[in-house]
Design an enzyme around this catalytic site. Structure first.
Site, PDB file in Angstrom:
ATOM      1  N   ARG A 128       0.807  -1.227   0.000  1.00 17.31           N
ATOM      2  CA  ARG A 128       0.000   0.000   0.000  1.00 17.31           C
ATOM      3  C   ARG A 128       0.838   1.274   0.000  1.00 17.31           C
ATOM      4  NH1 ARG A 128      -3.207  -3.207   3.697  1.00 17.31           N
ATOM      5  NH2 ARG A 128      -5.137  -3.870   2.670  1.00 17.31           N
ATOM      6  N   LYS A 149       3.016  11.639 -10.714  1.00 16.36           N
ATOM      7  CA  LYS A 149       2.196  10.769 -11.561  1.00 16.36           C
ATOM      8  C   LYS A 149       2.971   9.498 -11.851  1.00 16.36           C
ATOM      9  CE  LYS A 149      -0.798  13.834 -14.254  1.00 16.36           C
ATOM     10  NZ  LYS A 149      -1.118  14.248 -15.640  1.00 16.36           N
ATOM     11  N   LYS A 233       6.875  23.447 -13.691  1.00 11.68           N
ATOM     12  CA  LYS A 233       6.031  22.333 -13.242  1.00 11.68           C
ATOM     13  C   LYS A 233       5.786  22.398 -11.737  1.00 11.68           C
ATOM     14  CE  LYS A 233       4.973  17.535 -13.842  1.00 11.68           C
ATOM     15  NZ  LYS A 233       5.243  16.297 -14.599  1.00 11.68           N
ATOM     16  N   GLU A 243      -4.552  17.156 -10.591  1.00 11.38           N
ATOM     17  CA  GLU A 243      -5.074  17.480 -11.920  1.00 11.38           C
ATOM     18  C   GLU A 243      -6.581  17.733 -11.910  1.00 11.38           C
ATOM     19  OE1 GLU A 243      -4.802  15.545 -16.313  1.00 11.38           O
ATOM     20  OE2 GLU A 243      -2.966  15.484 -15.136  1.00 11.38           O
ATOM     21  N   ARG A 247      -3.330  21.804 -13.559  1.00 12.60           N
ATOM     22  CA  ARG A 247      -2.328  20.792 -13.900  1.00 12.60           C
ATOM     23  C   ARG A 247      -2.613  20.167 -15.263  1.00 12.60           C
ATOM     24  NH1 ARG A 247       0.668  16.207 -10.153  1.00 12.60           N
ATOM     25  NH2 ARG A 247       1.983  15.421 -11.835  1.00 12.60           N
ATOM     26  N   HIS A 254      -0.443  16.687 -25.747  1.00 12.89           N
ATOM     27  CA  HIS A 254      -0.498  15.265 -25.400  1.00 12.89           C
ATOM     28  C   HIS A 254      -1.744  14.549 -25.911  1.00 12.89           C
ATOM     29  CE1 HIS A 254       2.802  16.508 -22.882  1.00 12.89           C
ATOM     30  NE2 HIS A 254       2.988  15.287 -22.440  1.00 12.89           N
ATOM     31  N   HIS A 271       8.156   9.619 -27.395  1.00 14.92           N
ATOM     32  CA  HIS A 271       7.062  10.362 -26.762  1.00 14.92           C
ATOM     33  C   HIS A 271       7.141  11.856 -27.061  1.00 14.92           C
ATOM     34  CE1 HIS A 271       4.219  11.791 -23.759  1.00 14.92           C
ATOM     35  NE2 HIS A 271       5.184  12.535 -23.239  1.00 14.92           N
TER      36      HIS A 271
END
Length: 374
Positions: A128, A149, A233, A243, A247, A254, A271
């Site tokens: 966890r 993230k 950022k 987000e 954000r 993207h 990417h």
């Protein structure tokens, strides 16, 4: 190298966690000292997760920075986006259990964005949640290693299974970037350009004046790029960790970029190169939707000078891309929402109709991005 007391530091502050990003050449040799300096020295064991490209270059330096009696293990996964899968995630969880990692253990993500996302999600879910450290080795990871993230992919959608889980520390050794091929520089620098467009016009201007190739970037210029880009950022993540609002602006480029990656097959196009294409598309779409003029032609000249592809890859169809864009996490009730600009550093998240998107994708594939769309 300079002493670690003189390294550049960017403080990341969120509701769940505050931590430093430290930037300087040679820091991989001082990981243990940096953990102690940041009061993370108390640990039962360490698991370094890295990939087959980074392992022979830097893993031994990181391991050697710890005392000889440290219980430290290294796990190597295949390089590339395909490793952000349930199969690799499951193997790493089983390996952590087999090695006896407990809640006082630490996972170190040594690699680029793929490793940071994967190892971070392993840390977020094992028992966890155990502590983890980001040690990015690519320019692209300056974006993904900050902000918490962590995720893996499904075949149909990128980063769709994951969590918000902040690291304890980000250690950025700029010397490790010197081994990157030019493709990886382009991939990471697209995210730097994005930060300028969404928040800092002066930073964007500074970039166009100081970066004309990736071959001869001085250490001081590279450190400045990282500190200022990460600073953008940091400000956004402080305001909106999960987000819920601003954000989402970090996703400029993207929506189409991820669709291109998914439709080509992950790993076929870097990417950042897909994001660069998506960013130019978003700027042209902004001009269409808001009846404005943006510096897109200048951007295209600069991107091409730096070696970027600036057209949608051959073989991709408008309907195919639109269907993939509908899987984006920013969408609501099946409606596509995109990050667009009203001017540089004036950003909105707005719904865009399927009709306008299909029309714009069709035109972009047929005519490209040069000149205003009619």
């Amino acid at each position: 190298m300079r002493g670690i007391s003189s390294m550049s530091t960017v403080r990341i502050t969120t509701k769940s966690q505050s931590y430093d990003v430290v930037v300087q050449t040679g820091l991989r040799h001082h990981v243990y000292d940096l953990l102690k300096q940041n009061e993370i020295g108390n640990h039962s064991s360490i698991l370094v997760i890295t990939d087959e490209h980074v392992y022979p270059l830097y893993a031994s330096d990181v391991v050697a920075s710890f005392p000889e009696d440290t219980r430290i293990y290294t796990e190597v996964v295949p390089a590339g986006e395909a490793s952000k899968s349930f199969d690799v995630f499951k193997r790493l969880q089983e390996r952590a259990l087999e090695l006896g990692l407990d809640r006082h253990s630490i996972i170190i993500a040594l690699g680029g964005g793929v490793i940071g996302d994967l190892a971070g999600f392993v840390a977020a879910s094992y028992m966890r949640g155990i502590r983890f450290i980001q040690v990015p080795t690519t320019l692209l990871a300056h974006d993904s290693s900050v902000g918490g993230k962590v995720a893996i992919n499904l075949p149909q959608a990128k980063n769709i299974v994951g969590a918000f889980y902040q690291p304890e520390l980000v250690i950025y050794d700029t010397e490790m970037l010197r081994s990157l091929p030019e493709l990886e520089w382009r991939s990471g620098f697209a995210e730097v350009i994005k930060h300028g467009f969404i928040r800092d016009h002066q930073f964007l201007k500074w970039l166009t004046e100081h970066v004309h190739s990736f071959v001869d970037l001085r250490d001081d210029v590279l450190e400045e790029i990282l500190v200022r880009s990460i600073g953008v950022k940091a400000a956004i993540v402080k305001e909106d960790e999960r987000e819920q609002s601003v954000r989402a602006f970090l996703n400029l480029g993207h929506t189409l970029g991820h669709a291109i990656e998914a439709e080509l097959g992950y790993g076929k196009l870097a990417h950042g190169e897909a994001v660069a294409i998506g960013m130019v598309f978003a700027l042209r779409l902004s001009e269409q939707k808001f009846k404005i003029d943006l510096p897109i032609n200048q951007l295209l000249v600069w991107l091409r000078q730096l070696g970027y592809q600036t057209t949608i890859p051959d073989g991709l169809k408008p309907q195919q891309l639109l269907a993939s864009m509908k899987k984006d996490k920013k969408n609501t009730s099946g409606h596509i929402r995109m990050v667009l600009l009203k001017e540089v550093a004036d950003v909105v998240l707005t719904e865009v109709s399927d009709e306008l998107l299909l029309q714009s994708l069709t035109y972009a594939i047929k005519e490209g991005f040069d000149g205003p769309w009619n």
